[in-house]
Every structure is written in C-alpha cells, then in structure tokens.
Design an enzyme around this catalytic site. Structure first.
Site, PDB file in Angstrom:
ATOM      1  N   ASP A 226     -16.382 -38.549  11.371  1.00 50.21           N
ATOM      2  CA  ASP A 226     -15.982 -36.813  11.362  1.00 50.21           C
ATOM      3  C   ASP A 226     -15.173 -37.024  11.711  1.00 50.21           C
ATOM      4  O   ASP A 226     -13.852 -38.005  12.242  1.00 50.21           O
ATOM      5  CB  ASP A 226     -16.284 -36.672  13.353  1.00 50.21           C
ATOM      6  CG  ASP A 226     -16.116 -35.092  13.843  1.00 50.21           C
ATOM      7  OD1 ASP A 226     -15.174 -34.801  12.664  1.00 50.21           O
ATOM      8  OD2 ASP A 226     -16.536 -34.932  14.120  1.00 50.21           O
TER       9      ASP A 226
ATOM     10  N   HIS B 132     -12.259 -34.697  11.899  1.00 48.37           N
ATOM     11  CA  HIS B 132     -12.267 -33.561  13.623  1.00 48.37           C
ATOM     12  C   HIS B 132     -10.934 -32.907  13.165  1.00 48.37           C
ATOM     13  O   HIS B 132     -10.509 -32.570  13.966  1.00 48.37           O
ATOM     14  CB  HIS B 132     -11.944 -34.516  14.346  1.00 48.37           C
ATOM     15  CG  HIS B 132     -12.231 -33.982  15.362  1.00 48.37           C
ATOM     16  ND1 HIS B 132     -11.534 -33.208  16.960  1.00 48.37           N
ATOM     17  CD2 HIS B 132     -13.853 -33.790  16.053  1.00 48.37           C
ATOM     18  CE1 HIS B 132     -12.180 -32.769  17.391  1.00 48.37           C
ATOM     19  NE2 HIS B 132     -13.212 -33.312  17.276  1.00 48.37           N
TER      20      HIS B 132
ATOM     21  N   GLU C 257     -17.459 -35.661   8.002  1.00 49.18           N
ATOM     22  CA  GLU C 257     -17.210 -34.407   8.356  1.00 49.18           C
ATOM     23  C   GLU C 257     -15.997 -33.435   9.074  1.00 49.18           C
ATOM     24  O   GLU C 257     -15.409 -34.320   8.893  1.00 49.18           O
ATOM     25  CB  GLU C 257     -18.127 -34.332  10.306  1.00 49.18           C
ATOM     26  CG  GLU C 257     -18.017 -33.232  10.417  1.00 49.18           C
ATOM     27  CD  GLU C 257     -18.311 -33.380  11.824  1.00 49.18           C
ATOM     28  OE1 GLU C 257     -18.467 -31.945  13.073  1.00 49.18           O
ATOM     29  OE2 GLU C 257     -19.082 -33.834  12.253  1.00 49.18           O
TER      30      GLU C 257
ATOM     31  N   GLU D 242     -18.586 -26.807  12.330  1.00 48.05           N
ATOM     32  CA  GLU D 242     -18.932 -26.056  13.861  1.00 48.05           C
ATOM     33  C   GLU D 242     -17.643 -25.226  14.369  1.00 48.05           C
ATOM     34  O   GLU D 242     -17.586 -24.737  15.102  1.00 48.05           O
ATOM     35  CB  GLU D 242     -18.368 -26.906  14.582  1.00 48.05           C
ATOM     36  CG  GLU D 242     -17.255 -28.097  13.677  1.00 48.05           C
ATOM     37  CD  GLU D 242     -16.840 -29.459  14.790  1.00 48.05           C
ATOM     38  OE1 GLU D 242     -16.067 -29.419  15.304  1.00 48.05           O
ATOM     39  OE2 GLU D 242     -17.565 -30.711  13.976  1.00 48.05           O
TER      40      GLU D 242
ATOM     41  N   ASP E 219     -22.895 -23.792  14.586  1.00 55.32           N
ATOM     42  CA  ASP E 219     -23.005 -24.207  16.539  1.00 55.32           C
ATOM     43  C   ASP E 219     -23.739 -22.936  16.673  1.00 55.32           C
ATOM     44  O   ASP E 219     -23.490 -21.773  16.495  1.00 55.32           O
ATOM     45  CB  ASP E 219     -21.833 -24.254  16.924  1.00 55.32           C
ATOM     46  CG  ASP E 219     -21.774 -25.024  18.430  1.00 55.32           C
ATOM     47  OD1 ASP E 219     -22.358 -24.028  19.188  1.00 55.32           O
ATOM     48  OD2 ASP E 219     -21.388 -25.906  18.298  1.00 55.32           O
TER      49      ASP E 219
ATOM     50  N   HIS F 111     -24.574 -28.057  14.368  1.00 52.08           N
ATOM     51  CA  HIS F 111     -23.438 -28.649  15.771  1.00 52.08           C
ATOM     52  C   HIS F 111     -24.117 -28.353  16.397  1.00 52.08           C
ATOM     53  O   HIS F 111     -23.906 -27.438  16.868  1.00 52.08           O
ATOM     54  CB  HIS F 111     -21.927 -27.638  15.162  1.00 52.08           C
ATOM     55  CG  HIS F 111     -21.436 -28.689  16.604  1.00 52.08           C
ATOM     56  ND1 HIS F 111     -20.831 -28.024  17.081  1.00 52.08           N
ATOM     57  CD2 HIS F 111     -20.017 -29.794  15.994  1.00 52.08           C
ATOM     58  CE1 HIS F 111     -19.766 -28.799  18.372  1.00 52.08           C
ATOM     59  NE2 HIS F 111     -19.221 -29.481  17.378  1.00 52.08           N
TER      60      HIS F 111
END
Length: 385
Positions: free
Chosen positions: A187, A189, A213, A239, A261, A288
């Site tokens: 990830d 992020h 990700e 997400e 999500d 997510h």
C-alpha cells in the site's frame, strides 16, 4: 405499495476505536444494523445520519433502492465522503432489516452465493512499517495466506534512493517469510508522487506483489494510468472514491482492482454496481475494510454474491484498533472466524452477525474522538499520512 412495517427510530453510535454504527428499528420491533464509519469524522457523519432520519422515520424500510436514490440525489448538493458514509450505514441497516424480515442472508437477495468461502488478508507493519517479518509470522499462524503492508512511512516528495531501497528491502523481507505460495500487497497510501511511484513499481516487480494500492492520492486519479503503464504489477485503488462515477476514470486508466469501502461508497447498493462496472473492464473487486464488524459483514455479503470478487481486507488485530477489537461488539464470534485463511459462508439472516447492543451503547457513552496523526516533512510542510 403494501406497507408491511414503518421505521420508528434511526440511531447512530460512535464507538471505539473509530467507528460509527447505525441502528434502524421498525414498529414491529425488528432491528437492522449498519456501519457508517468515516475515520476521524464520526461526529460529522452522525449529524448527517440524524438529518436523513427525518426522511426515513415513518416510512416503509422495504424499498431500499428508492430510499438510496432519495438520500443521495434529492437535495441540490450531494456526494462527498460524509454524506456517502451516512447513506452507506443506513443502506446496510436497511438490507440487514430486509434479510431479517425474510429470514435469509443478504447475499441470497443479491442472487445467491457464487462461492462458499472468502479469502482474507491482514495488515502488517503499522503506519511506518518495521519488523514486518515478525508481524507476518504472527498472521500466518492465524491461517491467513495473504497480508498487506504500507510501503513506507512519511515519504519525501521525490523519494530518495534510501527511501526506495528501504521499501524494496521491506517487501523482500515479507516475500522471504511468505514464500511463493502466499501473497503480499503493498500500500503506497497516496504518499507517493506519480513520478516516484513509477520509479518504485519496476523495482518491486521481481518480488511479485499481489497488487500495489493507491499509488497516488485520489484527486490525482486522472494520472493513475501513468503508474499502471509503468509496471506489470496490478494497480488497486478506490478506498477514497465514493461512487460509480468516481471509479470510472480509474478503470479507464487501467486500475486492475477496485477497492470501494462499504461504509464510504454508498453501502451494499452502490458497491454492487461498482463491482458490475469493474467487471466490464475485466477488473476485480477487493473492498477496503479496516473497520468494524458490520462493515466487514456487509463486505462479505457482497463478496459471496459477486463473481469478480478477489479478496477481503479485514482489521482483526490491526494497529489502529486501540480500545476495542472487531469482535468485541458481536454476540457470537463464530461467523467471522477464519477457516484456513478464509471466511466461511455467512448463513444467518441479514448481514449474518448479531450485534451486542448493550456493549455498543456502553461503548458509545465512553466515546472519545479519534484523529489520524499529522505528519510533516523535514522542512515543516505537511506530509501525506
């Protein structure tokens, strides 16, 4: 339209560590639960749920799609994380109510299961990953066959040689522990620029990550194709995208795995549409979910009924969960117990889990607001968390 029951009460409960549960009750005593968790904004989403309740109270809970359309589109100003999260929790609760009224799990209402187990992965390494090998060993002991790790902590805008080498070294450590038969996802992020992500991805290819990700922040989704074109590693994102319309450019840019999500992206109703949209791009669904038991149960209901579902994130034991754990709020932990790294088919009505209402109300009375940390670069400017 025949009215079978009426909604009499809509409540929301902020609970540790950073979640918001929604409870909808009908005049014949039936209760449905959902999760509207928007990390760091529970109190704001709670106000939105309260405003939506003015529309819902006194209405039949049955026409879920009509309620979704009204709550998302009837006002001139619409969309965004807060409103979408409020709708998500309400939508989940309405599906839970419908399943309980009919005595079937939600996945039966979505066409029935296409699989009998859902592969899951766990988080390792925390916000600033270190000692990932030890963390991975602990996850393997629980039976999981896949993990996800943050690529880095705070990341300089252009990524130094040492920072990029550090990412590769940590992923290599993870791969060594996992071997060739288990998977590690990485990830980013949103901490990387497009240019830095393009430099890093080819360096990771020999380690065969399951996916990379969120290589860029969501507002730069229009540039994610430049990262996808730079590597053979599947790119995952979503997400922080909240509708089909927001996922479309990501899919057009070459994202291989979508990660809506269930507590942010319009609940069960919208995520099943996002999954169908992704299928037309030959993309897979991996929702997510570093959240609570209701969000996880909703994800699993979608997963069981979705042909292009890949894997499910879950937050049992995640580093964020200070003050409460995922299973602290359920009466029976068995439905959410791993079996060989997978969740078994949920067979209970509605979302398939039973919430401990007493524990939720007590936790809500002790609620303390959660905020993510604010990071800064060496020069004092804000850094992406």
């Amino acid at each position: 339209m025949t009215v079978r029951s009426l909604i009499t009460r809509v409540e929301s409960f902020p609970v540790a560590p950073r979640w918001l549960f929604v409870r909808i009750e009908t005049d014949d005593g039936l209760v449905g639960w959902g999760e509207a968790s928007l990390e760091g904004y529970a109190d704001v989403v709670r106000a939105a749920v309260d405003q939506f309740s003015a529309y819902l109270v006194g209405r039949d809970p049955g026409p879920i799609e009509d309620h979704w359309q009204v709550l998302t589109k009837s006002q001139f100003y619409r969309g965004g994380a807060v409103l979408a999260s409020a709708v998500s929790g309400i939508d989940q609760a309405l599906w839970d109510l419908k399943g309980r009224r009919l005595g079937v799990p939600v996945h039966d209402l979505l066409g029935g299961p296409v699989r009998d187990r859902i592969r899951a992965y766990g988080w390792v390494g925390g916000d600033d990953p270190a000692e990932v090998a030890d963390h991975i060993s602990a996850q393997i002991e629980t039976g999981l066959t896949a993990v996800k790790m943050n690529a880095s902590g705070r990341m300089n805008l252009n990524g130094s040689v040492a920072e990029l080498d550090g990412v590769v070294s940590r992923v290599a450590s993870a791969r060594e522990v996992l071997g060739p038969d288990r998977d590690v996802a990485v990830d980013l992020h949103g901490r990387f620029t497009v240019a830095t992500a393009r430099r890093l991805a080819p360096m990771l290819e020999p380690l065969h990550p399951f996916f990379i990700e969120e290589p860029v922040v969501p507002e730069n989704t229009h540039m994610i194709g430049r990262v996808a074109d730079a590597t053979s590693i599947p790119i995952a994102a979503g997400e922080r995208l909240y509708s089909r319309q927001e996922f479309l450019p990501a899919l057009q840019a070459g994202v291989s795995i979508v990660q809506p999500d269930l507590s942010h992206a319009g609940g069960i109703s919208e995520v099943r549409r996002i999954a169908s949209l992704a299928e037309t791009f030959d993309a897979l669904l991996a929702p997510h979910c570093p959240l609570g038991p209701l969000a996880l149960a909703a994800c699993l209901q979608i997963a069981f009924a979705t042909p292009n579902h890949l894997i499910q994130e879950q937050s049992i034991g995640i580093h964020y969960n200070a003050g409460a754990e995922v299973l602290d709020y359920v009466v029976d932990k068995a439905p959410l117990a791993f079996e060989n790294g997978c969740f078994p088919l949920l067979t209970g009505p509605g979302l398939g889990i039973e919430i401990d209402e007493k524990a939720v109300r007590e936790a809500s009375a002790r609620w303390e607001r959660w905020q993510n940390p604010v990071w800064r670069h060496a020069d004092g400017s804000m850094a992406e968390w």
